[in-house]
Design a protein around this motif. Structure first.
Motif, PDB file in Angstrom:
ATOM      1  N   GLN A 104       0.811  -1.219   0.000  1.00 19.71           N
ATOM      2  CA  GLN A 104       0.000   0.000   0.000  1.00 19.71           C
ATOM      3  C   GLN A 104       0.845   1.269   0.000  1.00 19.71           C
ATOM      4  O   GLN A 104       0.301   2.377  -0.071  1.00 19.71           O
ATOM      5  CB  GLN A 104      -0.926  -0.010   1.221  1.00 19.71           C
ATOM      6  CG  GLN A 104      -1.888  -1.193   1.240  1.00 19.71           C
ATOM      7  CD  GLN A 104      -2.784  -1.178   2.462  1.00 19.71           C
ATOM      8  OE1 GLN A 104      -3.595  -0.268   2.655  1.00 19.71           O
ATOM      9  NE2 GLN A 104      -2.657  -2.193   3.304  1.00 19.71           N
ATOM     10  N   LEU A 105       2.156   1.135   0.073  1.00 16.35           N
ATOM     11  CA  LEU A 105       3.040   2.302   0.037  1.00 16.35           C
ATOM     12  C   LEU A 105       3.358   2.633  -1.417  1.00 16.35           C
ATOM     13  O   LEU A 105       4.496   2.530  -1.872  1.00 16.35           O
ATOM     14  CB  LEU A 105       4.313   2.020   0.833  1.00 16.35           C
ATOM     15  CG  LEU A 105       4.119   1.613   2.297  1.00 16.35           C
ATOM     16  CD1 LEU A 105       5.461   1.319   2.957  1.00 16.35           C
ATOM     17  CD2 LEU A 105       3.379   2.704   3.074  1.00 16.35           C
ATOM     18  N   THR A 106       2.345   3.026  -2.142  1.00 15.69           N
ATOM     19  CA  THR A 106       2.459   3.199  -3.588  1.00 15.69           C
ATOM     20  C   THR A 106       3.347   4.384  -3.979  1.00 15.69           C
ATOM     21  O   THR A 106       3.693   4.531  -5.147  1.00 15.69           O
ATOM     22  CB  THR A 106       1.070   3.375  -4.212  1.00 15.69           C
ATOM     23  OG1 THR A 106       0.376   4.453  -3.541  1.00 15.69           O
ATOM     24  CG2 THR A 106       0.252   2.103  -4.066  1.00 15.69           C
ATOM     25  N   GLN A 107       3.699   5.247  -3.017  1.00 17.49           N
ATOM     26  CA  GLN A 107       4.597   6.364  -3.329  1.00 17.49           C
ATOM     27  C   GLN A 107       6.035   5.899  -3.505  1.00 17.49           C
ATOM     28  O   GLN A 107       6.885   6.644  -3.999  1.00 17.49           O
ATOM     29  CB  GLN A 107       4.523   7.439  -2.230  1.00 17.49           C
ATOM     30  CG  GLN A 107       5.212   7.078  -0.915  1.00 17.49           C
ATOM     31  CD  GLN A 107       4.314   6.265   0.012  1.00 17.49           C
ATOM     32  OE1 GLN A 107       3.342   5.652  -0.421  1.00 17.49           O
ATOM     33  NE2 GLN A 107       4.615   6.306   1.296  1.00 17.49           N
ATOM     34  N   LEU A 108       6.325   4.654  -3.102  1.00 24.38           N
ATOM     35  CA  LEU A 108       7.666   4.100  -3.235  1.00 24.38           C
ATOM     36  C   LEU A 108       7.764   3.243  -4.494  1.00 24.38           C
ATOM     37  O   LEU A 108       6.791   2.605  -4.888  1.00 24.38           O
ATOM     38  CB  LEU A 108       8.018   3.238  -2.018  1.00 24.38           C
ATOM     39  CG  LEU A 108       8.125   3.939  -0.665  1.00 24.38           C
ATOM     40  CD1 LEU A 108       8.402   2.909   0.426  1.00 24.38           C
ATOM     41  CD2 LEU A 108       9.215   4.991  -0.674  1.00 24.38           C
ATOM     42  N   PRO A 109       8.941   3.191  -5.127  1.00 26.47           N
ATOM     43  CA  PRO A 109       9.123   2.276  -6.263  1.00 26.47           C
ATOM     44  C   PRO A 109       8.887   0.835  -5.821  1.00 26.47           C
ATOM     45  O   PRO A 109       9.105   0.477  -4.660  1.00 26.47           O
ATOM     46  CB  PRO A 109      10.590   2.494  -6.657  1.00 26.47           C
ATOM     47  CG  PRO A 109      10.943   3.844  -6.122  1.00 26.47           C
ATOM     48  CD  PRO A 109      10.147   4.011  -4.868  1.00 26.47           C
ATOM     49  N   ARG A 110       8.460   0.020  -6.752  1.00 29.82           N
ATOM     50  CA  ARG A 110       8.124  -1.372  -6.426  1.00 29.82           C
ATOM     51  C   ARG A 110       9.308  -2.118  -5.811  1.00 29.82           C
ATOM     52  O   ARG A 110       9.146  -2.875  -4.853  1.00 29.82           O
ATOM     53  CB  ARG A 110       7.661  -2.084  -7.701  1.00 29.82           C
ATOM     54  CG  ARG A 110       7.251  -3.531  -7.479  1.00 29.82           C
ATOM     55  CD  ARG A 110       6.765  -4.148  -8.771  1.00 29.82           C
ATOM     56  NE  ARG A 110       6.385  -5.549  -8.580  1.00 29.82           N
ATOM     57  CZ  ARG A 110       5.947  -6.345  -9.559  1.00 29.82           C
ATOM     58  NH1 ARG A 110       5.830  -5.858 -10.786  1.00 29.82           N
ATOM     59  NH2 ARG A 110       5.635  -7.593  -9.301  1.00 29.82           N
ATOM     60  N   GLN A 111      10.511  -1.881  -6.334  1.00 33.87           N
ATOM     61  CA  GLN A 111      11.683  -2.577  -5.806  1.00 33.87           C
ATOM     62  C   GLN A 111      11.952  -2.196  -4.356  1.00 33.87           C
ATOM     63  O   GLN A 111      12.306  -3.047  -3.535  1.00 33.87           O
ATOM     64  CB  GLN A 111      12.905  -2.277  -6.665  1.00 33.87           C
ATOM     65  CG  GLN A 111      14.146  -3.080  -6.258  1.00 33.87           C
ATOM     66  CD  GLN A 111      15.328  -2.818  -7.162  1.00 33.87           C
ATOM     67  OE1 GLN A 111      15.315  -1.907  -7.975  1.00 33.87           O
ATOM     68  NE2 GLN A 111      16.372  -3.618  -7.024  1.00 33.87           N
ATOM     69  N   ARG A 112      11.772  -0.903  -4.019  1.00 41.05           N
ATOM     70  CA  ARG A 112      11.965  -0.470  -2.642  1.00 41.05           C
ATOM     71  C   ARG A 112      10.971  -1.150  -1.707  1.00 41.05           C
ATOM     72  O   ARG A 112      11.331  -1.559  -0.595  1.00 41.05           O
ATOM     73  CB  ARG A 112      11.779   1.050  -2.533  1.00 41.05           C
ATOM     74  CG  ARG A 112      12.949   1.888  -2.994  1.00 41.05           C
ATOM     75  CD  ARG A 112      14.109   1.859  -2.015  1.00 41.05           C
ATOM     76  NE  ARG A 112      13.723   2.074  -0.641  1.00 41.05           N
ATOM     77  CZ  ARG A 112      13.433   3.253  -0.094  1.00 41.05           C
ATOM     78  NH1 ARG A 112      13.459   4.355  -0.831  1.00 41.05           N
ATOM     79  NH2 ARG A 112      13.116   3.349   1.183  1.00 41.05           N
ATOM     80  N   ARG A 113       9.733  -1.286  -2.158  1.00 39.36           N
ATOM     81  CA  ARG A 113       8.715  -1.938  -1.323  1.00 39.36           C
ATOM     82  C   ARG A 113       9.087  -3.401  -1.077  1.00 39.36           C
ATOM     83  O   ARG A 113       8.926  -3.920   0.027  1.00 39.36           O
ATOM     84  CB  ARG A 113       7.335  -1.844  -1.988  1.00 39.36           C
ATOM     85  CG  ARG A 113       6.837  -0.410  -2.159  1.00 39.36           C
ATOM     86  CD  ARG A 113       5.334  -0.364  -2.386  1.00 39.36           C
ATOM     87  NE  ARG A 113       4.900  -1.087  -3.558  1.00 39.36           N
ATOM     88  CZ  ARG A 113       4.754  -0.554  -4.759  1.00 39.36           C
ATOM     89  NH1 ARG A 113       5.038   0.720  -4.971  1.00 39.36           N
ATOM     90  NH2 ARG A 113       4.319  -1.274  -5.774  1.00 39.36           N
ATOM     91  N   GLN A 114       9.592  -4.056  -2.126  1.00 45.42           N
ATOM     92  CA  GLN A 114       9.946  -5.468  -2.005  1.00 45.42           C
ATOM     93  C   GLN A 114      11.172  -5.681  -1.121  1.00 45.42           C
ATOM     94  O   GLN A 114      11.330  -6.750  -0.523  1.00 45.42           O
ATOM     95  CB  GLN A 114      10.191  -6.063  -3.393  1.00 45.42           C
ATOM     96  CG  GLN A 114       8.942  -6.143  -4.264  1.00 45.42           C
ATOM     97  CD  GLN A 114       9.245  -6.601  -5.676  1.00 45.42           C
ATOM     98  OE1 GLN A 114      10.380  -6.495  -6.156  1.00 45.42           O
ATOM     99  NE2 GLN A 114       8.228  -7.102  -6.371  1.00 45.42           N
ATOM    100  N   GLN A 115      12.048  -4.685  -1.027  1.00 46.58           N
ATOM    101  CA  GLN A 115      13.265  -4.807  -0.235  1.00 46.58           C
ATOM    102  C   GLN A 115      13.101  -4.320   1.202  1.00 46.58           C
ATOM    103  O   GLN A 115      14.027  -4.427   1.991  1.00 46.58           O
ATOM    104  CB  GLN A 115      14.399  -4.025  -0.913  1.00 46.58           C
ATOM    105  CG  GLN A 115      14.851  -4.621  -2.244  1.00 46.58           C
ATOM    106  CD  GLN A 115      15.896  -3.763  -2.915  1.00 46.58           C
ATOM    107  OE1 GLN A 115      15.801  -2.537  -2.939  1.00 46.58           O
ATOM    108  NE2 GLN A 115      16.915  -4.400  -3.480  1.00 46.58           N
ATOM    109  N   THR A 116      11.941  -3.805   1.546  1.00 42.24           N
ATOM    110  CA  THR A 116      11.722  -3.279   2.891  1.00 42.24           C
ATOM    111  C   THR A 116      11.741  -4.395   3.920  1.00 42.24           C
ATOM    112  O   THR A 116      11.079  -5.425   3.759  1.00 42.24           O
ATOM    113  CB  THR A 116      10.378  -2.526   2.964  1.00 42.24           C
ATOM    114  OG1 THR A 116      10.436  -1.373   2.103  1.00 42.24           O
ATOM    115  CG2 THR A 116      10.087  -2.075   4.384  1.00 42.24           C
TER     116      THR A 116
END
Length: 354
Positions: free
Chosen positions: A150-162
């Protein structure tokens, strides 16, 4: 100054009723307890919920400006705002007005507001084993993915690496929680210790609701963490990561620890200093030895001395020489840790200090 509120729990929970007023910070600054907006029968009466000092741009000479931000909520006819607040958390149990004021500030912590969670998604656990890991809980992989999606303001790769989140959590069954959640395999919930609990839950008789709202304030690893990791691995400074002078805090710490002046001077002038600000999190495996740390993605780039790899770690802000500690970096699987947990730690990207 009348401004649209930043996204926070207050604006989400009191939809259409929240208002922020700001004024420059000065000796004469004052925020009124009530604010009358509009005139006559169509006017609204707003009640002050919290006040925070916030950064507000820069002076022409480069200094940081600050302002007082007052967060208000419009009153409902025939309903006290204190009653509504007491249905969120047990603010009445706090022992001092100062404590109430500081906890109310959490209601306007800016971040991404995520709703749709229930009390069953959380469970209270004993404090993690380390004496320095207070304020950190754990989150299961599926729930972390549900949040970061749901953190759509972040790039997809950043979300996956969180792997870790700085959060504020609200709900009648848990009260108000503040801290960091880090990834832990083998669980399906958010696990929080008592040190994250800033305001206690309300009794079922006061509010039978079991809703949970999560405000994500920061995600880790941060973008600078990835750039610093790349720099340490390659020896090349990436774009967007300018060289900065060693902070006076770290310089004073190294001096207090009796680092030779010539060594300190040499270090401060190095084009690539081996240092980084990382988020500290509790050990999700429970298998790291006491007085040791794990640095995901960085341990193989550290230099061992007589077979032992150590780094200097300090809290931020650092106020005492004792805040600086030489800690051993774990580079091989501890006996008490399972191969599965060791593999999970090594798969985390750089940015955490565990």
């Amino acid at each position: 100054q009348d401004k649209k509120p930043q996204e926070c729990f207050l604006t989400s929970h009191f939809k259409g009723r929240a208002l922020c007023l700001e004024e420059p910070l000065a000796k004469t600054s004052s925020i009124k307890a009530h604010y009358e907006h509009g005139e006559g029968q169509h006017g609204q009466r707003f009640t002050l919920v919290s006040v925070k000092v916030e950064n507000d741009g820069y002076h022409f000479w480069g200094g940081q400006k600050q302002c007082l931000r007052g967060a208000y909520v419009a009153e409902l006819p025939g309903r006290e705002l204190t009653e509504e607040l007491e249905e969120i958390a047990n603010f009445a149990a706090l022992k001092s007005a100062r404590k109430v004021a500081s906890r109310m500030q959490l209601l306007q912590s800016p971040g991404t507001v995520l709703e749709g969670f229930r009390a069953a998604d959380l469970e209270k656990i004993p404090e993690p084993l380390s004496k320095d890991s207070g304020g950190c809980g754990f989150i299961g992989p599926e729930l972390l993915q549900r949040l970061t999606a749901q953190l759509t303001q972040l790039p997809r790769q950043r979300r996956q690496q969180t792997t870790s989140l700085q959060v504020r959590i609200f709900g009648p069954r848990v009260g108000v929680l503040k801290g960091v959640l880090t990834l832990k395999h083998g669980i399906q919930t958010i696990q929080y210790p008592a040190s994250m609990e800033k305001v206690g839950p309300v009794g079922p008789s006061r509010s039978p609701a079991d809703w949970i709202t999560v405000v994500v304030c920061k995600v880790f690893p941060s973008e600078p963490s990835f750039k610093i990791a790349t720099m340490l691995k390659t020896g090349v400074r990436p774009k967007g990561l300018p060289w900065k002078k060693l902070s006076s805090m770290l310089e004073q710490l190294l001096k207090s620890l009796e680092v030779p002046a010539e060594e300190l001077m040499r270090y401060t002038k190095e084009p690539i200093r081996k240092e980084a600000f990382l988020v500290g999190v509790a050990d999700p495996t429970g298998g790291l030895p006491e007085d040791s740390i794990f640095l995901p993605g960085l341990q193989e780039h550290l230099t061992a001395c007589e077979g032992i790899t150590e780094v200097l770690v300090t809290r931020c802000p650092c106020v005492q020489p004792s805040d600086g500690k030489r800690l051993r970096v774990v580079t091989e699987r501890p006996v008490a840790m399972s191969p599965v947990d060791w593999q999970a730690l090594n798969q985390r990207p750089p940015g955490d200090l565990i």
